[in-house]
Design a protein around this motif. Structure first.
Motif, PDB file in Angstrom:
ATOM      1  N   TYR A  71      -3.438  -4.378  -2.292  1.00 49.50           N
ATOM      2  CA  TYR A  71      -2.013  -4.232  -2.009  1.00 49.50           C
ATOM      3  C   TYR A  71      -1.727  -3.935  -0.548  1.00 49.50           C
ATOM      4  O   TYR A  71      -0.650  -4.218  -0.064  1.00 49.50           O
ATOM      5  CB  TYR A  71      -1.400  -3.111  -2.863  1.00 49.50           C
ATOM      6  N   SER A  72      -2.678  -3.329   0.129  1.00 52.82           N
ATOM      7  CA  SER A  72      -2.422  -2.931   1.509  1.00 52.82           C
ATOM      8  C   SER A  72      -3.690  -3.114   2.334  1.00 52.82           C
ATOM      9  O   SER A  72      -4.796  -2.879   1.851  1.00 52.82           O
ATOM     10  CB  SER A  72      -1.978  -1.468   1.553  1.00 52.82           C
ATOM     11  N   SER A  73      -3.508  -3.525   3.581  1.00 48.52           N
ATOM     12  CA  SER A  73      -4.662  -3.659   4.475  1.00 48.52           C
ATOM     13  C   SER A  73      -5.020  -2.308   5.095  1.00 48.52           C
ATOM     14  O   SER A  73      -6.093  -2.165   5.681  1.00 48.52           O
ATOM     15  CB  SER A  73      -4.367  -4.678   5.569  1.00 48.52           C
ATOM     16  N   ASN A  74      -4.142  -1.330   4.969  1.00 47.14           N
ATOM     17  CA  ASN A  74      -4.382  -0.005   5.511  1.00 47.14           C
ATOM     18  C   ASN A  74      -5.204   0.790   4.503  1.00 47.14           C
ATOM     19  O   ASN A  74      -4.700   1.196   3.445  1.00 47.14           O
ATOM     20  CB  ASN A  74      -3.052   0.684   5.808  1.00 47.14           C
ATOM     21  N   GLU A  75      -6.473   1.052   4.815  1.00 43.71           N
ATOM     22  CA  GLU A  75      -7.357   1.743   3.887  1.00 43.71           C
ATOM     23  C   GLU A  75      -6.993   3.220   3.704  1.00 43.71           C
ATOM     24  O   GLU A  75      -7.361   3.833   2.705  1.00 43.71           O
ATOM     25  CB  GLU A  75      -8.807   1.630   4.352  1.00 43.71           C
ATOM     26  N   SER A  76      -6.297   3.801   4.668  1.00 36.23           N
ATOM     27  CA  SER A  76      -5.969   5.227   4.571  1.00 36.23           C
ATOM     28  C   SER A  76      -4.654   5.490   3.838  1.00 36.23           C
ATOM     29  O   SER A  76      -4.315   6.640   3.590  1.00 36.23           O
ATOM     30  CB  SER A  76      -5.914   5.847   5.964  1.00 36.23           C
ATOM     31  N   LEU A  77      -3.924   4.451   3.465  1.00 41.64           N
ATOM     32  CA  LEU A  77      -2.618   4.632   2.825  1.00 41.64           C
ATOM     33  C   LEU A  77      -2.685   5.457   1.541  1.00 41.64           C
ATOM     34  O   LEU A  77      -1.893   6.402   1.382  1.00 41.64           O
ATOM     35  CB  LEU A  77      -1.958   3.282   2.558  1.00 41.64           C
ATOM     36  N   PRO A  78      -3.595   5.183   0.607  1.00 42.95           N
ATOM     37  CA  PRO A  78      -3.623   6.018  -0.603  1.00 42.95           C
ATOM     38  C   PRO A  78      -3.917   7.485  -0.304  1.00 42.95           C
ATOM     39  O   PRO A  78      -3.328   8.379  -0.921  1.00 42.95           O
ATOM     40  CB  PRO A  78      -4.733   5.421  -1.463  1.00 42.95           C
ATOM     41  N   TYR A  79      -4.801   7.735   0.661  1.00 43.36           N
ATOM     42  CA  TYR A  79      -5.116   9.123   1.030  1.00 43.36           C
ATOM     43  C   TYR A  79      -3.899   9.808   1.631  1.00 43.36           C
ATOM     44  O   TYR A  79      -3.634  10.981   1.363  1.00 43.36           O
ATOM     45  CB  TYR A  79      -6.290   9.174   2.006  1.00 43.36           C
ATOM     46  N   MET A  80      -3.142   9.079   2.440  1.00 43.74           N
ATOM     47  CA  MET A  80      -1.954   9.652   3.068  1.00 43.74           C
ATOM     48  C   MET A  80      -0.871   9.937   2.024  1.00 43.74           C
ATOM     49  O   MET A  80      -0.159  10.936   2.127  1.00 43.74           O
ATOM     50  CB  MET A  80      -1.415   8.711   4.153  1.00 43.74           C
TER      51      MET A  80
END
Length: 115
Positions: A71-80
């Motif tokens: 869903y997202s290319s940003n790997e840190s998004l779920p952690y954030m």
């Protein structure tokens, strides 16, 4: 085992865990020695906080990361997002408790035994 299907075992364990939860919840409410003991309540509070943190870091965050795959290319998004949720809860608790204390100070009440 015992020719009980998986869903049957889930229901049995859910009933058992709910009964155990209610039993363990009623003990501190009924026992005056426990509810008046600040050390015991502090230890119980720290233990329950540890259970929730262990649940979050051991189960919920990996599930969240897995759910965000693709869903997202940003790997840190779920952690954030998880961190934001914890910080939001922390902020609301601090504001609620601080506002409660400020209201009682304004009224001239110094005791907090009415909880």
């Amino acid at each position: 085992p015992y020719n009980i299907p998986l869903n049957g075992w889930k229901i049995i364990f859910q009933i058992f865990l709910t009964a155990l939860n209610v039993f363990c919840w009623l003990i501190p409410l009924r026992a005056k020695k426990i509810s008046d003991n600040k050390l015991a309540l502090g230890i119980a509070n720290a233990f329950s906080g540890g259970v929730f943190l262990t649940l979050a870091f051991g189960h919920l965050i990996p599930e969240c990361v897995h759910g965000f795959e693709g869903y997202s290319s940003n790997e840190s998004l779920p952690y954030m997002i998880v961190l934001g949720g914890y910080l939001l809860i922390f902020f609301v608790e601090k504001v609620a408790f601080d506002a409660h204390g400020l209201m009682h100070e304004a009224e001239g009440h110094d005791d907090h035994d009415h909880h």
